[in-house]
Design a protein around this motif. Structure first.
Motif, PDB file in Angstrom:
ATOM      1  N   SER A  62      55.849 -24.440  13.390  1.00 55.56           N
ATOM      2  CA  SER A  62      56.998 -25.220  12.920  1.00 55.56           C
ATOM      3  C   SER A  62      56.580 -26.442  12.103  1.00 55.56           C
ATOM      4  O   SER A  62      57.396 -26.983  11.350  1.00 55.56           O
ATOM      5  N   PHE A  63      55.328 -26.869  12.225  1.00 56.73           N
ATOM      6  CA  PHE A  63      54.839 -28.010  11.457  1.00 56.73           C
ATOM      7  C   PHE A  63      53.323 -27.937  11.409  1.00 56.73           C
ATOM      8  O   PHE A  63      52.678 -27.508  12.362  1.00 56.73           O
ATOM      9  N   GLY A  64      52.771 -28.390  10.290  1.00 58.38           N
ATOM     10  CA  GLY A  64      51.315 -28.440  10.169  1.00 58.38           C
ATOM     11  C   GLY A  64      50.914 -29.218   8.940  1.00 58.38           C
ATOM     12  O   GLY A  64      51.755 -29.586   8.112  1.00 58.38           O
ATOM     13  N   TYR A  65      49.643 -29.499   8.840  1.00 62.76           N
ATOM     14  CA  TYR A  65      49.109 -30.222   7.695  1.00 62.76           C
ATOM     15  C   TYR A  65      47.619 -29.938   7.563  1.00 62.76           C
ATOM     16  O   TYR A  65      46.990 -29.418   8.488  1.00 62.76           O
ATOM     17  N   ASN A  66      47.078 -30.265   6.410  1.00 62.50           N
ATOM     18  CA  ASN A  66      45.652 -30.098   6.158  1.00 62.50           C
ATOM     19  C   ASN A  66      44.982 -31.462   6.091  1.00 62.50           C
ATOM     20  O   ASN A  66      45.564 -32.411   5.569  1.00 62.50           O
ATOM     21  N   ILE A  67      43.777 -31.515   6.617  1.00 70.32           N
ATOM     22  CA  ILE A  67      42.894 -32.661   6.402  1.00 70.32           C
ATOM     23  C   ILE A  67      41.784 -32.134   5.508  1.00 70.32           C
ATOM     24  O   ILE A  67      41.028 -31.246   5.901  1.00 70.32           O
ATOM     25  N   ALA A  68      41.725 -32.655   4.300  1.00 74.08           N
ATOM     26  CA  ALA A  68      40.763 -32.151   3.328  1.00 74.08           C
ATOM     27  C   ALA A  68      40.113 -33.319   2.598  1.00 74.08           C
ATOM     28  O   ALA A  68      40.704 -34.393   2.475  1.00 74.08           O
ATOM     29  N   GLY A  69      38.886 -33.095   2.141  1.00 79.53           N
ATOM     30  CA  GLY A  69      38.197 -34.137   1.412  1.00 79.53           C
ATOM     31  C   GLY A  69      36.828 -33.695   0.950  1.00 79.53           C
ATOM     32  O   GLY A  69      36.520 -32.504   0.906  1.00 79.53           O
ATOM     33  N   THR A  70      36.020 -34.701   0.628  1.00 82.88           N
ATOM     34  CA  THR A  70      34.686 -34.484   0.085  1.00 82.88           C
ATOM     35  C   THR A  70      33.663 -35.261   0.901  1.00 82.88           C
ATOM     36  O   THR A  70      33.880 -36.435   1.230  1.00 82.88           O
ATOM     37  N   ASP A  85      41.157 -36.454   0.592  1.00 84.57           N
ATOM     38  CA  ASP A  85      41.806 -36.250  -0.695  1.00 84.57           C
ATOM     39  C   ASP A  85      42.832 -37.340  -1.021  1.00 84.57           C
ATOM     40  O   ASP A  85      43.117 -37.591  -2.185  1.00 84.57           O
ATOM     41  N   ASP A  86      43.356 -38.014   0.013  1.00 85.51           N
ATOM     42  CA  ASP A  86      44.305 -39.111  -0.221  1.00 85.51           C
ATOM     43  C   ASP A  86      43.602 -40.453  -0.490  1.00 85.51           C
ATOM     44  O   ASP A  86      44.258 -41.477  -0.633  1.00 85.51           O
ATOM     45  N   GLY A  87      42.254 -40.434  -0.532  1.00 88.50           N
ATOM     46  CA  GLY A  87      41.495 -41.636  -0.867  1.00 88.50           C
ATOM     47  C   GLY A  87      40.938 -42.402   0.317  1.00 88.50           C
ATOM     48  O   GLY A  87      40.085 -43.276   0.148  1.00 88.50           O
ATOM     49  N   PHE A 108      37.564 -44.884  10.586  1.00 93.24           N
ATOM     50  CA  PHE A 108      38.441 -44.292   9.579  1.00 93.24           C
ATOM     51  C   PHE A 108      39.489 -45.289   9.115  1.00 93.24           C
ATOM     52  O   PHE A 108      39.923 -46.148   9.855  1.00 93.24           O
ATOM     53  N   GLU A 109      39.848 -45.135   7.857  1.00 99.29           N
ATOM     54  CA  GLU A 109      40.925 -45.944   7.284  1.00 99.29           C
ATOM     55  C   GLU A 109      42.244 -45.306   7.684  1.00 99.29           C
ATOM     56  O   GLU A 109      42.454 -44.110   7.449  1.00 99.29           O
ATOM     57  N   PRO A 110      43.162 -46.078   8.267  1.00 98.46           N
ATOM     58  CA  PRO A 110      44.426 -45.504   8.723  1.00 98.46           C
ATOM     59  C   PRO A 110      45.394 -45.240   7.581  1.00 98.46           C
ATOM     60  O   PRO A 110      45.283 -45.815   6.499  1.00 98.46           O
ATOM     61  N   GLU A 111      46.334 -44.368   7.857  1.00100.43           N
ATOM     62  CA  GLU A 111      47.445 -44.133   6.936  1.00100.43           C
ATOM     63  C   GLU A 111      48.428 -45.292   7.084  1.00100.43           C
ATOM     64  O   GLU A 111      48.547 -45.873   8.164  1.00100.43           O
ATOM     65  N   ILE A 112      49.159 -45.607   6.036  1.00 99.72           N
ATOM     66  CA  ILE A 112      50.090 -46.736   6.123  1.00 99.72           C
ATOM     67  C   ILE A 112      51.415 -46.361   6.785  1.00 99.72           C
ATOM     68  O   ILE A 112      52.085 -47.216   7.341  1.00 99.72           O
ATOM     69  N   GLN A 113      51.802 -45.078   6.772  1.00100.79           N
ATOM     70  CA  GLN A 113      53.116 -44.716   7.290  1.00100.79           C
ATOM     71  C   GLN A 113      53.171 -44.545   8.806  1.00100.79           C
ATOM     72  O   GLN A 113      54.251 -44.412   9.362  1.00100.79           O
ATOM     73  N   PHE A 114      52.028 -44.546   9.491  1.00103.13           N
ATOM     74  CA  PHE A 114      52.002 -44.411  10.948  1.00103.13           C
ATOM     75  C   PHE A 114      51.323 -45.644  11.552  1.00103.13           C
ATOM     76  O   PHE A 114      50.428 -46.229  10.943  1.00103.13           O
ATOM     77  N   SER A 115      51.726 -46.010  12.774  1.00102.82           N
ATOM     78  CA  SER A 115      51.144 -47.195  13.409  1.00102.82           C
ATOM     79  C   SER A 115      49.659 -46.987  13.676  1.00102.82           C
ATOM     80  O   SER A 115      49.196 -45.861  13.879  1.00102.82           O
ATOM     81  N   ARG A 116      48.926 -48.080  13.673  1.00 99.98           N
ATOM     82  CA  ARG A 116      47.493 -48.036  13.972  1.00 99.98           C
ATOM     83  C   ARG A 116      47.266 -47.431  15.359  1.00 99.98           C
ATOM     84  O   ARG A 116      46.366 -46.628  15.550  1.00 99.98           O
ATOM     85  N   GLU A 117      48.084 -47.841  16.327  1.00 98.44           N
ATOM     86  CA  GLU A 117      47.912 -47.357  17.694  1.00 98.44           C
ATOM     87  C   GLU A 117      48.135 -45.847  17.772  1.00 98.44           C
ATOM     88  O   GLU A 117      47.379 -45.138  18.434  1.00 98.44           O
TER      89      GLU A 117
END
Length: 137
Positions: A62-70, A85-87, A108-117
Motif C-alpha cells: 500500500s506504500f513504499g519508497y526507494n532509498i537511492a544514491g551514490t 539522490d535527494d542530495g 545522516f542529514e535529515p529530511e526537512i518534512q519529518f521531525s528529527r526524532e
C-alpha cells in the motif's frame, strides 16, 4: 540542517559486520523498520562512484519508497560516505572494539518534512534490526 548520529554495538567481528551491511543478499533481510515492512529489492555497486537503490515498502504494497544514491568514498573496514539522490549525505563508520565486537555509527542529514526524532527513531530501528540479523546469522 544538523546531522543526526546513531550508533549500535554488535557482538561480531568487523569483517562480518561490514560484509552484511553492504551485501544485497543480506540488505533485503534487515533494511526495514518493523515487521509490517520489508525490503524486496536491494541493488548495490559497492565501489566509489557506484550506485545503490533499496526498495522499502509495506508488505501489503500500500506504500513504499526507494532509498537511492551514490557511494562517494570507501575506506575498507572503516567508513563509507554516500550521497542520496535527494542530495543528503550519509556516513557509516565501523569501529573495531575487539576481535568479536564492532560499533556501527551512522551520521545522516535529515529530511526537512519529518521531525528529527521520527527520523532518528526510524533509522535506529533499521540499525537495530541489522544488529539482530548479524548476531543471529
Amino acid at each position: 540542517m544538523e546531522p543526526i548520529t546513531i550508533n549500535i554495538t554488535i557482538l561480531k567481528p568487523i569483517q562480518k559486520v561490514w560484509d552484511y551491511f553492504y551485501n544485497a543478499k543480506h540488505i533485503v533481510k534487515w533494511n526495514f523498520t518493523t515487521t509490517n515492512w520489508h525490503c524486496p529489492k536491494a541493488v548495490i555497486d559497492f565501489q566509489e562512484g557506484g550506485k545503490f537503490d533499496y526498495r522499502l515498502e509495506y508488505k501489503d504494497k500500500s506504500f513504499g519508497y526507494n532509498i537511492a544514491g551514490t557511494i562517494e568514498e570507501i575506506k575498507e573496514l572503516e567508513y563509507v560516505k554516500s550521497q542520496l539522490d535527494d542530495g543528503r549525505k550519509i556516513e557509516v563508520h565501523f569501529r573495531k572494539i575487539d576481535e568479536n565486537t564492532t560499533e556501527v555509527i551512522e551520521i545522516f542529514e535529515p529530511e526537512i518534512q519529518f521531525s528529527r526524532e521520527m527520523q532518528r527513531v526510524g533509522w535506529y530501528a533499521i540499525l537495530d534490526r541489522f544488529h539482530k540479523y548479524v548476531e543471529k546469522n
